[in-house]
Design a protein around this motif. Structure first.
Motif, PDB file in Angstrom:
ATOM      1  N   ASP A  56       0.552 -15.626  -4.139  1.00  0.00           N
ATOM      2  CA  ASP A  56       0.252 -15.980  -3.041  1.00  0.00           C
ATOM      3  C   ASP A  56      -1.538 -15.756  -3.188  1.00  0.00           C
ATOM      4  N   ILE A  57      -1.617 -14.398  -3.434  1.00  0.00           N
ATOM      5  CA  ILE A  57      -3.248 -13.958  -3.522  1.00  0.00           C
ATOM      6  C   ILE A  57      -4.103 -14.745  -4.652  1.00  0.00           C
ATOM      7  N   ALA A  58      -4.065 -14.509  -5.954  1.00  0.00           N
ATOM      8  CA  ALA A  58      -4.348 -15.505  -6.833  1.00  0.00           C
ATOM      9  C   ALA A  58      -4.629 -17.353  -6.122  1.00  0.00           C
ATOM     10  N   GLU A  59      -3.720 -17.663  -5.911  1.00  0.00           N
ATOM     11  CA  GLU A  59      -3.901 -18.836  -5.221  1.00  0.00           C
ATOM     12  C   GLU A  59      -5.375 -19.393  -4.191  1.00  0.00           C
ATOM     13  N   GLN A  60      -5.021 -17.758  -3.335  1.00  0.00           N
ATOM     14  CA  GLN A  60      -5.556 -17.701  -2.057  1.00  0.00           C
ATOM     15  C   GLN A  60      -7.018 -17.160  -3.214  1.00  0.00           C
ATOM     16  N   LEU A  61      -7.381 -16.771  -3.599  1.00  0.00           N
ATOM     17  CA  LEU A  61      -8.899 -16.279  -4.476  1.00  0.00           C
ATOM     18  C   LEU A  61      -9.496 -17.204  -5.676  1.00  0.00           C
ATOM     19  N   ASN A  62      -8.227 -18.435  -6.067  1.00  0.00           N
ATOM     20  CA  ASN A  62      -9.215 -18.852  -6.689  1.00  0.00           C
ATOM     21  C   ASN A  62      -8.982 -18.659  -8.699  1.00  0.00           C
ATOM     22  N   GLN A  63      -7.829 -17.324  -8.547  1.00  0.00           N
ATOM     23  CA  GLN A  63      -8.159 -16.586  -9.835  1.00  0.00           C
ATOM     24  C   GLN A  63      -6.706 -16.743 -10.511  1.00  0.00           C
ATOM     25  N   ASP A  64      -6.426 -16.275 -12.079  1.00  0.00           N
ATOM     26  CA  ASP A  64      -5.815 -16.493 -12.801  1.00  0.00           C
ATOM     27  C   ASP A  64      -4.590 -15.113 -12.582  1.00  0.00           C
ATOM     28  N   PRO A  65      -3.352 -15.700 -12.302  1.00  0.00           N
ATOM     29  CA  PRO A  65      -2.057 -14.674 -11.651  1.00  0.00           C
ATOM     30  C   PRO A  65      -2.707 -13.209 -12.050  1.00  0.00           C
ATOM     31  N   LEU A  66      -2.332 -13.974 -13.638  1.00  0.00           N
ATOM     32  CA  LEU A  66      -2.423 -13.172 -15.221  1.00  0.00           C
ATOM     33  C   LEU A  66      -3.185 -11.537 -14.970  1.00  0.00           C
TER      34      LEU A  66
ATOM     35  N   LEU B  50       1.321  -1.149   0.318  1.00  0.00           N
ATOM     36  CA  LEU B  50       0.342  -0.140  -0.241  1.00  0.00           C
ATOM     37  C   LEU B  50       1.242   1.290   0.096  1.00  0.00           C
ATOM     38  N   PRO B  51       0.325   2.321  -0.671  1.00  0.00           N
ATOM     39  CA  PRO B  51       1.235   3.406  -0.781  1.00  0.00           C
ATOM     40  C   PRO B  51       1.424   4.101   0.912  1.00  0.00           C
ATOM     41  N   ARG B  52       1.868   5.221   1.025  1.00  0.00           N
ATOM     42  CA  ARG B  52       2.098   5.878   2.265  1.00  0.00           C
ATOM     43  C   ARG B  52       1.177   6.590   2.434  1.00  0.00           C
ATOM     44  N   ARG B  53      -0.107   7.065   2.496  1.00  0.00           N
ATOM     45  CA  ARG B  53      -1.166   7.697   2.374  1.00  0.00           C
ATOM     46  C   ARG B  53      -1.978   6.259   2.958  1.00  0.00           C
ATOM     47  N   GLY B  54      -2.103   5.264   2.123  1.00  0.00           N
ATOM     48  CA  GLY B  54      -2.562   4.172   3.064  1.00  0.00           C
ATOM     49  C   GLY B  54      -4.075   4.071   1.897  1.00  0.00           C
TER      50      GLY B  54
ATOM     51  N   GLN C 131     -11.957  -2.574  -0.506  1.00  0.00           N
ATOM     52  CA  GLN C 131     -12.239  -3.761  -0.070  1.00  0.00           C
ATOM     53  C   GLN C 131     -10.910  -4.914  -0.215  1.00  0.00           C
ATOM     54  N   HIS C 132     -10.715  -5.186  -1.709  1.00  0.00           N
ATOM     55  CA  HIS C 132      -9.818  -6.694  -1.766  1.00  0.00           C
ATOM     56  C   HIS C 132      -8.250  -5.789  -1.256  1.00  0.00           C
ATOM     57  N   LEU C 133      -7.625  -5.038  -1.406  1.00  0.00           N
ATOM     58  CA  LEU C 133      -6.455  -4.475  -0.770  1.00  0.00           C
ATOM     59  C   LEU C 133      -6.235  -4.277   0.269  1.00  0.00           C
ATOM     60  N   HIS C 134      -7.110  -3.787   0.977  1.00  0.00           N
ATOM     61  CA  HIS C 134      -7.774  -3.819   3.216  1.00  0.00           C
ATOM     62  C   HIS C 134      -7.039  -5.666   3.326  1.00  0.00           C
ATOM     63  N   GLN C 135      -7.760  -5.752   2.806  1.00  0.00           N
ATOM     64  CA  GLN C 135      -7.992  -7.782   2.371  1.00  0.00           C
ATOM     65  C   GLN C 135      -6.340  -8.909   2.306  1.00  0.00           C
ATOM     66  N   TRP C 136      -5.866  -8.599   1.092  1.00  0.00           N
ATOM     67  CA  TRP C 136      -4.293  -8.937   0.687  1.00  0.00           C
ATOM     68  C   TRP C 136      -3.773  -8.710   0.392  1.00  0.00           C
ATOM     69  N   VAL C 137      -3.402  -7.150   0.423  1.00  0.00           N
ATOM     70  CA  VAL C 137      -2.315  -6.715   0.416  1.00  0.00           C
ATOM     71  C   VAL C 137      -1.754  -6.082   2.083  1.00  0.00           C
ATOM     72  N   ASN C 138      -0.804  -6.677   2.680  1.00  0.00           N
ATOM     73  CA  ASN C 138       0.180  -6.985   4.061  1.00  0.00           C
ATOM     74  C   ASN C 138       1.617  -6.716   3.539  1.00  0.00           C
ATOM     75  N   GLY C 139       2.212  -6.579   2.647  1.00  0.00           N
ATOM     76  CA  GLY C 139       3.652  -6.331   2.162  1.00  0.00           C
ATOM     77  C   GLY C 139       4.421  -7.949   2.159  1.00  0.00           C
ATOM     78  N   VAL C 140       3.729  -8.887   2.309  1.00  0.00           N
ATOM     79  CA  VAL C 140       4.093 -10.465   2.388  1.00  0.00           C
ATOM     80  C   VAL C 140       3.647 -10.707   1.389  1.00  0.00           C
ATOM     81  N   ARG C 141       2.631 -11.000   1.063  1.00  0.00           N
ATOM     82  CA  ARG C 141       1.835 -11.571  -0.260  1.00  0.00           C
ATOM     83  C   ARG C 141       1.919 -11.541  -1.725  1.00  0.00           C
ATOM     84  N   SER C 142       2.783 -12.330  -2.316  1.00  0.00           N
ATOM     85  CA  SER C 142       3.104 -12.057  -3.884  1.00  0.00           C
ATOM     86  C   SER C 142       1.731 -12.269  -4.298  1.00  0.00           C
ATOM     87  N   LEU C 143       1.713 -11.743  -5.883  1.00  0.00           N
ATOM     88  CA  LEU C 143       0.464 -11.946  -6.683  1.00  0.00           C
ATOM     89  C   LEU C 143      -0.011 -13.328  -7.285  1.00  0.00           C
TER      90      LEU C 143
END
Length: 393
Positions: free
Chosen positions: A216-226, A187-191, A202-214
């Motif tokens: 990783d997130i795609a796998e959790q969501l059962n989505q295509d990473p591309l 997330l940017p500095r301003r959040g 909502q998506h960024l709040h739930q999934w972007v934590n500075g640890v998960r890669s794209l």
């Protein structure tokens, strides 16, 4: 189960070809090491007599689980009811193939949808594992009686690899903003206050934590990473998410590690060379040479994927240089595109006789050049020539 064997980055494809050549049957368990500081990522492919029939993060434990997965991917609400009805009529309660046949008969989903779903999973497994080192283990005890289509055939390996290549090109286009599929969004500095789209927020709040890669997130969501990366690219352009400095050096492949195909352009015109580089630079590493001598040095020391060759050069004629290149065994199948102002049929015939793969007339449009280069390089992907062998015969 065989003992796990180690392989280096870029070697996995050759290992898989060997298993196919040996007509192996069973589960092929793959663990890739994207970042030594993180746990390996696990995938599995299934071969039947050397033919590719399945791939994913794991093998479904039951035929019912597999059928539900297909129904979910195809957005079929009646899947559970269809499974309950079909299982009552199975001669072999554990058979994947028989359950699918029953469900296809009542038209909840069809063979094309089943094959497309599994094909896409295999493409993503290879896309996410081929660039990295890891280990592979064969379990010949795995029983998975899956086959595709009414006649029961395996997946088309050539088509799988073509789609992997196309996706690699798309990742290359995204790379200036989204460094790789293993990039870690932040997330940017301003959040989140800068995010104006509610769903994105909502998506960024739930999934972007500075640890998960794209991935990783795609796998959790059962989505295509591309597909997910395309959304993140738009969000990054809007300033809602960043990738700068968030991926360890071991995770961001260099140009060489990304294995961008290398195109060598041989032309003594600076204007032509500039045009060519602009047309191809987004998808290929473009090297330039102004004469045949320098070009020959490059192709002898660099893994060139394709040669762009001007017919009229100051030292050695382009046709003669083409014949010279073709006389060297390791360059026998390398695509060579001749660029020239000569547009007579006899000129094209001479180019073909000399060994040219394609003949383009100057001035050539950038889009046309890129299209021809794409097609030529796709055709040179070394894949086994597998016919759709019937698995049920």
């Amino acid at each position: 189960m065989q003992e796990a064997s180690q392989y280096q980055a870029g070697q996995l494809l050759n290992v898989l070809w060997d298993l196919q050549y040996e007509r192996i049957s069973g589960g092929i368990y793959i663990k890739t090491t994207v970042n030594p500081e993180q746990r390996p990522k696990s995938y599995v492919l299934v071969l039947e007599n050397g033919q590719l029939i399945y791939g994913g993060s794991r093998i479904p434990e039951t035929n019912e689980e597999f059928a539900r997965m297909i129904g979910s991917k195809c957005n079929r609400r009646m899947t559970d009811i269809a499974i309950k009805y079909a299982t009552q009529k199975l001669k072999n309660p554990s058979s994947f193939r028989e359950l699918l046949e029953r469900i296809v008969q009542i038209r909840v989903f069809n063979w094309e949808e089943i094959e497309s779903t599994v094909h896409n999973q295999v493409v993503q497994v290879l896309e996410q594992s081929l660039p990295y080192p890891g280990q592979l283990q064969v379990d010949s005890t795995v029983q998975f009686d899956l086959s595709h289509g009414k006649d029961g055939y395996a997946l088309d390996w050539s088509r799988v690899m073509r789609d992997v290549t196309k996706r690699q090109m798309e990742w290359t286009v995204l790379a200036p903003i989204v460094p790789s599929m293993e990039a870690i969004p932040q997330l940017p500095r301003r959040g989140l206050q800068v995010v104006t789209d509610i769903k994105a927020q909502q998506h960024l709040h739930q999934w972007v934590n500075g640890v998960r890669s794209l991935t990783d997130i795609a796998e959790q969501l059962n989505q295509d990473p591309l597909e997910l990366a395309r959304s993140y690219r738009a969000w990054a352009v809007s300033g809602w998410v960043t990738f700068g400095g968030d991926v360890p050096a071991t995770q961001v492949p260099s140009t060489t590690e990304q294995q961008l195909p290398i195109v060598l352009s041989v032309d003594d015109s600076v204007i032509v060379q500039t045009t060519i580089k602009r047309a191809l630079a987004d998808r290929y590493e473009v090297l330039l040479a102004s004469n045949a001598v320098d070009a020959l040095k490059v192709i002898n020391t660099t893994p060139i994927a394709l040669l762009l060759l001007d017919v009229t050069m100051p030292d050695v004629d382009g046709l003669e240089f083409c014949r010279t290149v073709r006389s060297i065994p390791k360059f026998k199948n390398m695509p060579i595109i001749m660029l020239t102002a000569r547009d007579k049929f006899s000129d094209k015939l001479r180019g073909q006789i000399a060994g040219a793969t394609h003949y383009l007339i100057k001035p050539v449009e950038s889009n046309q050049l890129l299209e021809v280069v794409n097609k030529c390089i796709e055709k040179t992907i070394l894949v086994p020539s597998f016919s759709p062998t019937l698995l049920n015969s």
